[in-house]
Scaffold this active site. Sequence first.
Site, PDB file in Angstrom:
ATOM      1  N   CYS A 103      18.804  39.557   3.302  1.00 45.64           N
ATOM      2  CA  CYS A 103      19.846  38.767   2.667  1.00 45.64           C
ATOM      3  C   CYS A 103      20.701  38.088   3.730  1.00 45.64           C
ATOM      4  O   CYS A 103      20.750  38.522   4.882  1.00 45.64           O
ATOM      5  CB  CYS A 103      20.718  39.641   1.777  1.00 45.64           C
ATOM      6  SG  CYS A 103      21.564  40.985   2.636  1.00 45.64           S
ATOM      7  N   CYS A 105      23.205  36.067   8.537  1.00 49.73           N
ATOM      8  CA  CYS A 105      22.346  37.217   8.870  1.00 49.73           C
ATOM      9  C   CYS A 105      20.877  36.843   8.981  1.00 49.73           C
ATOM     10  O   CYS A 105      20.107  37.551   9.633  1.00 49.73           O
ATOM     11  CB  CYS A 105      22.494  38.308   7.817  1.00 49.73           C
ATOM     12  SG  CYS A 105      24.159  38.991   7.678  1.00 49.73           S
ATOM     13  N   HIS A 136      22.929  46.348  12.954  1.00 52.20           N
ATOM     14  CA  HIS A 136      22.593  44.997  12.487  1.00 52.20           C
ATOM     15  C   HIS A 136      23.320  43.962  13.345  1.00 52.20           C
ATOM     16  O   HIS A 136      24.396  43.492  12.983  1.00 52.20           O
ATOM     17  CB  HIS A 136      22.996  44.898  11.015  1.00 52.20           C
ATOM     18  CG  HIS A 136      22.836  43.562  10.374  1.00 52.20           C
ATOM     19  ND1 HIS A 136      21.969  42.587  10.822  1.00 52.20           N
ATOM     20  CD2 HIS A 136      23.448  43.030   9.265  1.00 52.20           C
ATOM     21  CE1 HIS A 136      22.049  41.524  10.050  1.00 52.20           C
ATOM     22  NE2 HIS A 136      22.944  41.768   9.096  1.00 52.20           N
TER      23      HIS A 136
END
Length: 422
Positions: free
Chosen positions: A403, A92, A373
């Site tokens: 994160c 991510c 996302h």
Amino acid sequence: MTEAYIIDAVRTPRGIGKQGKGALAEQHPQHLAATVLKAIAERNSLDTKTVDDVIWSVSTQDGMQAGDMGRMAALDAGYDVTSSGMTLDRFCGGGITSVNLAAAQVMSGMADCVVAGGTEMMSLTAAMAKEKMQAGIKPPMMGSYNERLAKVHPQSHQGICGDAIATMEGFTREELDAVGYRSQQRAAQAIEEGRFDKSVVPVVADDGTVVLDREEFPRPQTTLEGLAQLEPAFTKIADVPLDAEGTTFRKLINRKYPDLEIENFHHAGNSSGVVDGAAAVLVASADYARKHSLKPRARIVATANMGDDPTLMLNAPVPAAKKVLEKAGLTLDDIDLFEINEAFAVVAAKFVRDLGLDWDKVNVNGGSIALGHPIGATGSILIGTIVDELERQGKQRGLVTMCAAGGMAPAIIVERVEDFVD
């Protein structure tokens, strides 16, 4: 040391990341990357012969997302063949890392102009995971699971990690739902007021048809009452056997935290949305900007990377923020705006609580719960978002972190440029 500046930032709208439902789902991921690469070159009259490198982030580098998208998308966007390109994976966090690496190249004097960014088409990655499961192959979310590593650092599913952290930290379902509701309300206001218009570029098909020119994922009609009625999303998957020995995602966490009775808090309304998207950020030195008559929008003050417990996975943003502040010689009071990726509501809630922040400074235009996302692209999107918002509010500094799987978090601090002598 040479200063590194953000000249511009662009992104696509985020489309629903499901085949048959999302407007971008039929596009090739390389086309999304080429869209933003082309846009940032055209908007800045960029001579692509002078671009030293294209640094790109893609998390699932498989299928149509494999094959060094940074290079191939640059060629697809019409960049000169002398502009090289690379592709990286920090799960991510890759979209921040691509910009951080671009800044490092410029600061070191090894490059003068770098385009950084990322792409993720989750409509594709979900389909690939399904195909692998049908073929008896572990999907990407289980890719880090193997017995040797699991004995030292058991790693679970991110959603169950979010539930585990919420349980350990004493957050309530109501607190986490409030994060999701706030995200939707703020995103709706930002869209209505056109706060994203400066950065969003439409995705256009080869025949000139506009595929998507608006955010597709937000649900502004969301209410707290509606969120309270949603069933937790990770209850069943927590106990699905991963191997013949009956290992489950829950048991992986319990190997390290044997007394933890994980409660289930997260659901579709307080977790990040599954979407497709891409973003690009143009980073250059002051000399390059002057030579090419470009006005920087922000200065990159400091960058950092941080690791934390890979079993809980999502807790590195707080130490990453502290580390990048220390590198910059700044305190929390010196930061006007924060962007913390809303992978799950507990990540944002813990970030705000642990650092003693005011929500008025954090994710002021909503976040990934409302907007989605697109994993490899999100970090670059957030950097563009905070630059836009610093300009809109006339504020000075912003901090972005998020994160990442494996228990990591990259971070960056940027400072709005007002008086650049060209």
